[in-house]
Design an enzyme around this catalytic site. Structure first.
Site, mmCIF file in Angstrom:
data_model
loop_
_atom_site.group_PDB
_atom_site.id
_atom_site.type_symbol
_atom_site.label_atom_id
_atom_site.label_comp_id
_atom_site.label_asym_id
_atom_site.label_seq_id
_atom_site.Cartn_x
_atom_site.Cartn_y
_atom_site.Cartn_z
ATOM 1 N N HIS A 227 -1.368 0.624 -9.616
ATOM 2 C CA HIS A 227 -2.106 -0.272 -8.972
ATOM 3 C C HIS A 227 -2.854 -1.675 -9.656
ATOM 4 O O HIS A 227 -3.962 -1.711 -9.667
ATOM 5 C CB HIS A 227 -3.196 0.123 -7.966
ATOM 6 C CG HIS A 227 -3.441 -0.606 -6.817
ATOM 7 N ND1 HIS A 227 -3.660 0.316 -5.615
ATOM 8 C CD2 HIS A 227 -3.552 -1.743 -6.526
ATOM 9 C CE1 HIS A 227 -3.896 -0.661 -4.716
ATOM 10 N NE2 HIS A 227 -3.606 -1.829 -4.990
ATOM 11 N N ARG B 23 1.003 -1.175 -0.164
ATOM 12 C CA ARG B 23 -0.040 -0.055 0.102
ATOM 13 C C ARG B 23 1.091 1.263 -0.058
ATOM 14 O O ARG B 23 1.998 1.172 0.817
ATOM 15 C CB ARG B 23 -0.936 0.102 1.415
ATOM 16 C CG ARG B 23 -2.085 -0.938 1.249
ATOM 17 C CD ARG B 23 -3.264 -0.428 0.235
ATOM 18 N NE ARG B 23 -4.286 -1.478 0.347
ATOM 19 C CZ ARG B 23 -4.578 -2.406 -0.407
ATOM 20 N NH1 ARG B 23 -3.645 -2.758 -1.402
ATOM 21 N NH2 ARG B 23 -5.698 -3.382 -0.322
ATOM 22 N N GLU C 52 -3.714 7.926 -4.624
ATOM 23 C CA GLU C 52 -3.808 7.064 -5.988
ATOM 24 C C GLU C 52 -5.352 7.741 -6.584
ATOM 25 O O GLU C 52 -5.984 7.725 -5.924
ATOM 26 C CB GLU C 52 -4.156 5.588 -5.593
ATOM 27 C CG GLU C 52 -2.814 4.915 -5.381
ATOM 28 C CD GLU C 52 -3.052 3.424 -4.967
ATOM 29 O OE1 GLU C 52 -4.174 2.810 -5.222
ATOM 30 O OE2 GLU C 52 -1.968 2.652 -4.961
HETATM 31 P P1 NAP Z 1 -1.089 -11.587 4.791
HETATM 32 O O1 NAP Z 1 -0.788 -12.887 4.316
HETATM 33 O O2 NAP Z 1 -1.964 -10.954 5.972
HETATM 34 O O3 NAP Z 1 0.547 -10.809 4.986
HETATM 35 C C1 NAP Z 1 0.694 -9.670 5.443
HETATM 36 C C2 NAP Z 1 1.959 -9.840 6.641
HETATM 37 O O4 NAP Z 1 2.455 -8.705 6.950
HETATM 38 C C3 NAP Z 1 1.670 -10.861 7.598
HETATM 39 O O5 NAP Z 1 2.550 -12.018 7.698
HETATM 40 C C4 NAP Z 1 2.026 -9.907 8.862
HETATM 41 O O6 NAP Z 1 3.068 -10.817 9.967
HETATM 42 C C5 NAP Z 1 2.987 -9.020 8.141
HETATM 43 N N1 NAP Z 1 3.387 -8.036 8.859
HETATM 44 C C6 NAP Z 1 2.289 -7.083 9.613
HETATM 45 N N2 NAP Z 1 2.916 -5.871 10.098
HETATM 46 C C7 NAP Z 1 4.262 -6.270 10.047
HETATM 47 C C8 NAP Z 1 5.614 -5.311 10.762
HETATM 48 N N3 NAP Z 1 5.459 -4.285 11.317
HETATM 49 N N4 NAP Z 1 6.674 -5.974 10.043
HETATM 50 C C9 NAP Z 1 6.854 -6.977 9.517
HETATM 51 N N5 NAP Z 1 5.818 -7.717 9.013
HETATM 52 C C10 NAP Z 1 4.606 -7.291 9.309
HETATM 53 O O7 NAP Z 1 -1.506 -10.594 3.529
HETATM 54 P P2 NAP Z 1 -1.297 -11.101 1.990
HETATM 55 O O8 NAP Z 1 -2.372 -11.659 1.431
HETATM 56 O O9 NAP Z 1 0.020 -11.440 1.856
HETATM 57 O O10 NAP Z 1 -1.467 -9.421 1.436
HETATM 58 C C11 NAP Z 1 -0.392 -8.465 2.147
HETATM 59 C C12 NAP Z 1 -0.867 -7.063 1.632
HETATM 60 O O11 NAP Z 1 -0.754 -6.724 0.340
HETATM 61 C C13 NAP Z 1 -2.456 -6.767 1.573
HETATM 62 O O12 NAP Z 1 -2.677 -6.567 3.143
HETATM 63 C C14 NAP Z 1 -2.627 -5.464 0.780
HETATM 64 O O13 NAP Z 1 -2.429 -4.336 1.172
HETATM 65 C C15 NAP Z 1 -1.468 -5.730 -0.428
HETATM 66 N N6 NAP Z 1 -2.006 -6.193 -1.468
HETATM 67 C C16 NAP Z 1 -1.892 -5.460 -2.680
HETATM 68 C C17 NAP Z 1 -2.360 -5.785 -3.975
HETATM 69 C C18 NAP Z 1 -2.224 -4.830 -4.894
HETATM 70 O O14 NAP Z 1 -3.230 -4.718 -5.710
HETATM 71 N N7 NAP Z 1 -1.010 -4.087 -5.080
HETATM 72 C C19 NAP Z 1 -2.926 -7.049 -4.203
HETATM 73 C C20 NAP Z 1 -3.010 -7.727 -3.133
HETATM 74 C C21 NAP Z 1 -2.660 -7.449 -1.526
HETATM 75 P P3 NAP Z 1 2.174 -11.322 11.115
HETATM 76 O O15 NAP Z 1 1.567 -12.629 10.395
HETATM 77 O O16 NAP Z 1 3.298 -11.594 12.193
HETATM 78 O O17 NAP Z 1 0.936 -10.412 11.693
#
Ligand code: NAP
Length: 331
Positions: free
Chosen positions: A288, A240, A269
């Site tokens: 995006h 993000r 955005e």
């Molecule tokens: P996810 O499986 O929940 O992964 C997010 C990870 O971030 C979790 O493992 C979490 O760790 C970690 N995290 C949170 N705070 C942290 C910190 N301070 N330091 C280090 N790690 C931290 O989610 P995902 O499916 O991979 O998606 C991740 C993000 O990508 C979404 O939230 C979204 O914002 C973004 N995204 C963007 C697009 C796009 O179109 N560009 C598409 C999809 C997703 P813990 O498990 O230890 O809490």
């Protein structure tokens, strides 16, 4: 016959999702390319049992309070930073999201940006188109190699691991990560090593950000962090925009503090066309598009509507971001 639930869908989503909604609900679908304004959104949800929202729709307590019958909010995204989650939980409203459906498409985009930024694809292609390609140049458009380098993943969740797998199995990269908890799957599948952020920044050739936007990650990538990275480092953000201090990133790219950046997300955005990041040839910016494949958007639509319909029936959502809501569910 039981009354059909009323639903507001804040944008046109893929047809398979809309068809399913219309089979089961009385739906109003917002037809414009741009999102409804906050005032319009408040008016549209007033009589609704369900809401399909997008990351561009701010769903706060005022929206929830304008919709006293609202039983479910289904977000057409995995990220839910556009929704006030505690406010929804307090009001007994479950929130659905689309985890897993866009993991590969987003990791592919991170990889695409990593390669484009590392190998200066956009600036060299622009030069060629503009007539600045004079000959094969031994020292022209020199970039960074990928094989055997070190990748630092900040946020080793689903997408972080998918990105690490691409880099480790495809390019033999060593993987470092920072996390709030140990990620045993990543340590096993890509031999990832958990380190402090400081060490990750100092050792990584590529730093790829995949953490969700939360209080610990908002504004995280600031001037102090860019200063700790290698001068040859490439920074990738498909998570993000608000994770990054964009002024600090622009300075780091301009001053050679880091080599290049590849961004799929910005703040705001869209980024205004005259924004300084667009002036920097070592910054690749995509609008995006990480989940923008036909199959991925269809899978997102399917899960989003499954969440919506489950919520309307008072059942548990397939993917719910606030499962602790169960004790307070609206009936
Ligand atoms: P996810 O499986 O929940 O992964 C997010 C990870 O971030 C979790 O493992 C979490 O760790 C970690 N995290 C949170 N705070 C942290 C910190 N301070 N330091 C280090 N790690 C931290 O989610 P995902 O499916 O991979 O998606 C991740 C993000 O990508 C979404 O939230 C979204 O914002 C973004 N995204 C963007 C697009 C796009 O179109 N560009 C598409 C999809 C997703 P813990 O498990 O230890 O809490």
């Amino acid at each position: 016959m039981a009354k059909r639930p009323r639903v507001f869908v804040a944008r046109i989503i893929p047809k398979l999702g809309l068809d399913l909604i219309q089979q089961h609900c009385d739906a109003e679908i917002w037809p414009d390319q741009l999102p409804p304004s906050p005032d319009v959104l408040l008016a549209k949800v007033a009589d609704c049992d369900g809401l399909v929202s997008l990351l561009t729709d701010r769903i706060d307590a005022s929206v929830m309070d304008a919709a006293p019958k609202l039983k479910v909010i289904s977000n057409f995204a995995v990220g839910v930073n556009n929704i006030d989650i505690p406010a929804a939980t307090e009001r007994g409203i479950p929130i659905g999201n689309t985890p897993g459906t866009l993991t590969d498409a987003t990791a592919d985009t991170a990889m695409m940006l990593l390669m484009a930024a590392s190998r200066r694809l956009v600036e060299s292609a622009d030069d060629a188109k503009a007539g600045r390609w004079k000959t094969w140049e031994p020292c022209g458009w020199l970039g960074q190699d990928l094989v055997g380098r070190t990748l630092g993943i900040v946020g080793m969740g689903r997408i972080g691991l998918a990105m690490a797998k691409r880099c480790h199995h495809g390019w033999g990269m060593n993987v470092l990560y920072t996390a709030r908890s140990v990620k045993a799957d990543a340590e096993k599948e890509v031999r990832a090593k958990r380190v402090e952020l400081e060490e990750l920044l100092a050792r990584s050739d590529f730093v790829s950000l995949h953490a969700d936007l939360n209080d610990t990650t908002r504004g995280m990538f600031n001037a102090a962090l860019f200063a700790q990275m290698k001068k040859t480092a490439v920074f990738i953000n498909t998570a993000r925009g608000p994770h990054v201090d964009q002024k600090a990133l622009a300075d780091a790219l301009r001053n050679g503090t880091i080599f290049a950046a590849g961004l799929d997300v910005t703040d705001p955005e869209p980024l205004p066309p005259d924004h300084e990041l667009y002036q920097l040839r070592n910054c690749v910016i995509a609008p995006h598009i990480a989940s923008a494949t036909i199959a991925t958007r269809n899978a997102m639509a399917k899960l989003c509507v499954e969440n919506l319909l489950a919520g309307l029936r008072g059942e548990k959502l397939v993917a719910c971001v606030n499962p602790d809501v169960e004790a307070k569910r609206r009936t």
